[in-house]
Write a protein that holds these residues in place. Structure first.
Motif, mmCIF file in Angstrom:
data_model
loop_
_atom_site.group_PDB
_atom_site.id
_atom_site.type_symbol
_atom_site.label_atom_id
_atom_site.label_comp_id
_atom_site.label_asym_id
_atom_site.label_seq_id
_atom_site.Cartn_x
_atom_site.Cartn_y
_atom_site.Cartn_z
ATOM 1 N N ASN A 404 0.793 -0.732 -0.442
ATOM 2 C CA ASN A 404 -0.321 0.170 -0.096
ATOM 3 C C ASN A 404 1.119 1.036 0.261
ATOM 4 O O ASN A 404 0.734 1.970 -0.471
ATOM 5 C CB ASN A 404 -1.377 0.193 0.974
ATOM 6 C CG ASN A 404 -1.701 -1.137 0.957
ATOM 7 O OD1 ASN A 404 -2.584 -1.677 -0.479
ATOM 8 N ND2 ASN A 404 -2.515 -1.443 2.282
ATOM 9 N N ARG A 407 2.058 1.203 -3.412
ATOM 10 C CA ARG A 407 0.869 1.712 -4.174
ATOM 11 C C ARG A 407 0.609 3.911 -4.062
ATOM 12 O O ARG A 407 -0.300 4.172 -5.194
ATOM 13 C CB ARG A 407 0.563 0.481 -4.242
ATOM 14 C CG ARG A 407 0.524 -0.666 -4.875
ATOM 15 C CD ARG A 407 -1.195 -1.624 -5.439
ATOM 16 N NE ARG A 407 -1.837 -1.507 -3.874
ATOM 17 C CZ ARG A 407 -3.299 -2.006 -3.850
ATOM 18 N NH1 ARG A 407 -3.977 -2.261 -5.138
ATOM 19 N NH2 ARG A 407 -3.659 -2.292 -2.840
ATOM 20 N N TYR A 408 0.034 3.847 -2.963
ATOM 21 C CA TYR A 408 -0.506 5.260 -2.604
ATOM 22 C C TYR A 408 0.545 6.126 -2.499
ATOM 23 O O TYR A 408 0.352 7.237 -2.035
ATOM 24 C CB TYR A 408 -1.707 4.790 -2.105
ATOM 25 C CG TYR A 408 -2.940 4.049 -2.135
ATOM 26 C CD1 TYR A 408 -3.314 3.889 -2.943
ATOM 27 C CD2 TYR A 408 -2.309 2.244 -1.593
ATOM 28 C CE1 TYR A 408 -4.314 3.303 -2.960
ATOM 29 C CE2 TYR A 408 -3.163 1.798 -1.687
ATOM 30 C CZ TYR A 408 -4.336 1.908 -2.618
ATOM 31 O OH TYR A 408 -5.565 1.305 -3.098
ATOM 32 N N ASP A 432 5.323 6.162 4.654
ATOM 33 C CA ASP A 432 5.062 7.094 3.022
ATOM 34 C C ASP A 432 4.964 8.255 3.408
ATOM 35 O O ASP A 432 4.492 8.740 3.850
ATOM 36 C CB ASP A 432 4.587 6.595 1.969
ATOM 37 C CG ASP A 432 2.864 6.224 2.697
ATOM 38 O OD1 ASP A 432 2.496 7.504 2.588
ATOM 39 O OD2 ASP A 432 2.112 5.358 3.155
ATOM 40 N N ARG A 451 -12.843 1.472 0.170
ATOM 41 C CA ARG A 451 -11.402 1.755 -0.856
ATOM 42 C C ARG A 451 -12.008 3.179 -0.552
ATOM 43 O O ARG A 451 -13.011 3.977 -0.626
ATOM 44 C CB ARG A 451 -11.364 1.780 -2.123
ATOM 45 C CG ARG A 451 -11.462 -0.066 -2.116
ATOM 46 C CD ARG A 451 -10.975 -0.463 -3.635
ATOM 47 N NE ARG A 451 -9.066 0.566 -3.662
ATOM 48 C CZ ARG A 451 -8.308 0.319 -5.023
ATOM 49 N NH1 ARG A 451 -9.469 1.076 -5.394
ATOM 50 N NH2 ARG A 451 -7.757 0.819 -4.647
ATOM 51 N N VAL A 452 -10.753 3.983 -0.268
ATOM 52 C CA VAL A 452 -10.964 5.833 -0.852
ATOM 53 C C VAL A 452 -10.784 6.442 -2.023
ATOM 54 O O VAL A 452 -10.170 6.323 -2.449
ATOM 55 C CB VAL A 452 -9.982 7.183 0.188
ATOM 56 C CG1 VAL A 452 -9.985 7.792 0.859
ATOM 57 C CG2 VAL A 452 -9.813 6.132 1.514
ATOM 58 N N ASN A 456 -7.812 7.545 -4.890
ATOM 59 C CA ASN A 456 -6.663 6.784 -5.571
ATOM 60 C C ASN A 456 -7.528 6.635 -6.694
ATOM 61 O O ASN A 456 -7.428 4.776 -7.246
ATOM 62 C CB ASN A 456 -6.467 5.534 -4.774
ATOM 63 C CG ASN A 456 -7.109 4.987 -3.843
ATOM 64 O OD1 ASN A 456 -7.347 5.310 -2.998
ATOM 65 N ND2 ASN A 456 -7.984 3.781 -4.063
ATOM 66 N N GLY A 463 -10.213 -3.818 -1.528
ATOM 67 C CA GLY A 463 -10.383 -2.704 -0.514
ATOM 68 C C GLY A 463 -10.582 -4.136 0.841
ATOM 69 O O GLY A 463 -11.014 -3.829 1.619
ATOM 70 N N GLY A 465 -7.398 -5.380 1.849
ATOM 71 C CA GLY A 465 -5.974 -5.659 2.893
ATOM 72 C C GLY A 465 -5.427 -5.672 3.776
ATOM 73 O O GLY A 465 -5.381 -6.346 5.129
ATOM 74 N N LEU A 466 -6.185 -4.005 4.464
ATOM 75 C CA LEU A 466 -6.482 -3.532 5.552
ATOM 76 C C LEU A 466 -7.545 -4.424 6.350
ATOM 77 O O LEU A 466 -7.001 -4.574 7.802
ATOM 78 C CB LEU A 466 -6.643 -2.230 5.577
ATOM 79 C CG LEU A 466 -5.825 -1.194 4.845
ATOM 80 C CD1 LEU A 466 -5.798 0.160 5.283
ATOM 81 C CD2 LEU A 466 -4.365 -1.115 5.554
HETATM 82 P P1 ADP Z 1 -6.835 -2.130 -1.256
HETATM 83 O O1 ADP Z 1 -5.278 -0.829 -1.588
HETATM 84 O O2 ADP Z 1 -6.684 -3.450 -1.408
HETATM 85 O O3 ADP Z 1 -8.076 -1.127 -1.740
HETATM 86 P P2 ADP Z 1 -6.389 -1.958 1.566
HETATM 87 O O4 ADP Z 1 -7.452 -1.931 2.704
HETATM 88 O O5 ADP Z 1 -5.002 -2.380 1.421
HETATM 89 O O6 ADP Z 1 -7.516 -2.171 0.227
HETATM 90 O O7 ADP Z 1 -7.112 -0.775 1.884
HETATM 91 C C1 ADP Z 1 -7.943 0.290 1.710
HETATM 92 C C2 ADP Z 1 -8.191 1.927 0.756
HETATM 93 O O8 ADP Z 1 -7.015 2.583 2.057
HETATM 94 C C3 ADP Z 1 -7.442 1.611 0.084
HETATM 95 O O9 ADP Z 1 -8.322 1.655 -1.012
HETATM 96 C C4 ADP Z 1 -7.221 3.364 0.083
HETATM 97 O O10 ADP Z 1 -7.469 3.940 -0.333
HETATM 98 C C5 ADP Z 1 -6.302 3.344 1.515
HETATM 99 N N1 ADP Z 1 -5.437 3.716 1.853
HETATM 100 C C6 ADP Z 1 -4.517 2.474 2.480
HETATM 101 N N2 ADP Z 1 -2.677 2.454 1.988
HETATM 102 C C7 ADP Z 1 -2.787 3.333 2.133
HETATM 103 C C8 ADP Z 1 -1.982 4.850 2.145
HETATM 104 N N3 ADP Z 1 -0.478 3.970 2.608
HETATM 105 N N4 ADP Z 1 -1.451 5.693 1.594
HETATM 106 C C9 ADP Z 1 -2.971 6.126 1.437
HETATM 107 N N5 ADP Z 1 -3.828 5.307 1.203
HETATM 108 C C10 ADP Z 1 -3.922 4.302 1.532
#
Ligand code: ADP
Length: 499
Positions: A404, A407-408, A432, A451-452, A456, A463, A465-466
């Protein structure tokens, strides 16, 4: 002469004093009466005015004697006087005539009037004496009574009263609508008429409470309508107390709660339906990811064999790219499988003692390999730290957070990892310098499938992973959270207990 005999002059003295005594008595009665006692001539001129009249109308005797009675008659009621005088002239009494008179301060006084003719010795009517009783209190009580009656009549709730023996003594229109019996059908009948037989003991309970002077509030039960329908009601029963404080009956207010119940039932039905659909969805995710896993494993195997067989440059490149995509696909399918395991409560940890620093280093190495443009630095205060947990699951969390972080954070090249040993736990942070997360969204990011989106649009993901990371950390009895600022970057922290 008989010693008991009296002379004529003595007799006349005695009769005079008797008349005087009578007169005195009458005066005392008039002076102490609570009713206003007024006399007037046939022309309406006031000739006497007792203390109660002074209190009732605010004028003293001196102010009124010699004045016309219209002094205390409201202008719109002057015609009444003509009627009263007409009756008196004919020698008639006027009894309990309810009207309104005007006090000195302009206040209207509701009174009940009784007027008698005053007749002289020759039998001629020479005036009228009126006794006026102030009926304000009675009127207020009557008004209150009629307001209460109107409330009872227009209430949407059934209002029923009954004796302590259970005999119905009043039954309002709402009770008619609710139970289908009209008032005439139920007055004098026992209340068990509307109680389902299996609930008779409720009545004994209610009566025993009420007869001790207690209320029964919002008692949910069923009652029986005339057509056999069971009406769900909320019942409140209060004791009816007489003027000496003795409980003589009970008044019950019944509210029909069928609608409330059906809304509640509908909600429950929708909830059950949604839950069922959700369970089906989880079941489907579980089944689909399981079914996908088997062919993916063999594709990976065949690709590995293929990579050793392909010799030309282009072919190698294509196989390498395919392997990379298959790896991504496998990771996704594994995550989905994990989600369905969590939902089914089947995600299990295989715990052992392991070095958390080593796990961190392995994860960094793995990600640095595929993201060699990133500088992933580790700031660890210790050289080695053994903890108990599932090393593969903890590594999964670290890889999720690191992925993450990469990616973000488009356009950046730096990630910092912190590891510190606290009193009872180990604390790890992954920082990050990427797009960050708005404060109001932070609370949702650990939710399944969240997901936000607006932040992104170019990064694909499910959505989960977390959500998985949080579940794994919580299972280890640790904590996970994020600190972030849009445009500045995020730090994801998690802890794992040392014992
Ligand atoms: P995914 O990455 O597959 O969408 P995750 O559960 O890992 O799912 O993350 C949920 C959401 O949290 C992401 O869609 C993103 O919007 C936000 N997010 C997670 N990690 C970060 C990060 N390091 N910086 C910014 N936004 C993040």
């Amino acid at each position: 002469m008989d010693k008991n005999a009296i002379t004529l002059s003595q007799a006349s003295e005695i009769s005079l004093s008797l008349a005087e005594q009578k007169q005195g008595l009458l005066s005392a009665i008039i002076a102490t009466s609570d009713d206003a006692i007024i006399s007037k001539t046939l022309k309406g001129i006031i000739t006497s005015w007792n203390p109660a009249a002074e209190r009732m109308f605010g004028y003293s005797a001196a102010e009124t004697i010699g004045q016309h009675i219209s002094l205390i008659i409201p202008p719109d009621r002057l015609a009444e006087e003509a009627y009263i005088i007409g009756q008196i002239e004919q020698g008639n009494r006027v009894d309990h005539f309810e009207t309104i008179r005007l006090a000195c301060d302009g206040k209207l006084v509701p009174i009940s009037l009784s007027i008698s003719p005053i007749i002289d010795r020759k039998g001629i009517v020479i005036g009228a004496s009126k006794i006026a009783r102030n009926i304000s209190d009675r009127q207020i009580a009557n008004e209150k009574q009629s307001i209460l009656a109107a409330i009872v009549a227009s209430s949407d709730d059934a209002i029923i009263s009954k004796t302590l023996e259970g005999i119905i003594s009043s039954w309002n229109p709402a009770a008619e609508r609710m139970f289908g019996y009209n008032e005439a059908e139920v007055l004098g009948k026992h209340i068990s008429l509307i109680i389902p037989p299996e609930r008779f003991q409720e009545e004994a309970f209610i009566i025993s409470k009420v007869s001790k002077g207690n209320k029964v509030d919002h008692f949910h039960t069923l009652r029986l309508a005339k057509d056999g329908r069971q009406v769900p009601i909320s019942l409140s029963v209060s004791p009816i107390v007489d003027s000496s404080g003795i409980v003589i009956g009970a008044s019950k207010i019944a509210r029909d709660i069928s609608e409330q119940l059906s809304i509640q039932q509908e909600k429950e039905r929708l909830y059950e339906q949604a839950k069922e659909l959700n369970d089906k969805k989880d079941e489907f995710i579980g089944l689909a990811s399981h079914e996908l896993k088997t062919p993916l494993t063999s594709i990976s195997g065949y690709l590995q064999i293929l990579s050793t067989m392909v010799t030309d440059e282009k072919g190698r490149l294509f196989v390498a790219k395919t392997r990379q995509q298959v790896k991504k696909l496998s990771a996704l399918v594994s995550d989905l499988l994990d989600v369905s395991k969590i939902e089914a409560g089947r995600l299990q940890l295989s715990t052992e003692r392991f070095d958390i620093l080593q796990v961190l280093k392995d994860a960094i190495e793995l990600l640095s390999y595929s993201n060699n443009n990133y500088d992933i630095s580790l700031k660890a205060e210790i050289a080695e730290l053994q903890i108990t947990g599932d090393p593969h699951r903890v590594e999964q969390v670290i890889i999720n957070l690191l992925t993450n972080a990469i990616r973000y954070s488009p356009g950046t090249d730096r990630i910092i990892i912190y590891l510190s040993r606290e009193l009872h736990e180990v604390k790890i942070g992954i920082q990050d310098f990427g797009i960050g997360i708005a404060t109001e969204k932070l609370k949702d990011i650990f939710t399944r499938f969240y997901r936000v989106d607006d932040a992104n649009p170019n990064v694909s993901g499910l959505g989960i992973g977390l959500y998985l990371s949080q579940d794994i950390i919580l299972r280890h009895k640790g904590r996970i959270w994020a600190v972030s600022e849009p445009g500045i970057g995020s730090t994801f922290w998690f802890t794992l207990p040392l014992e």
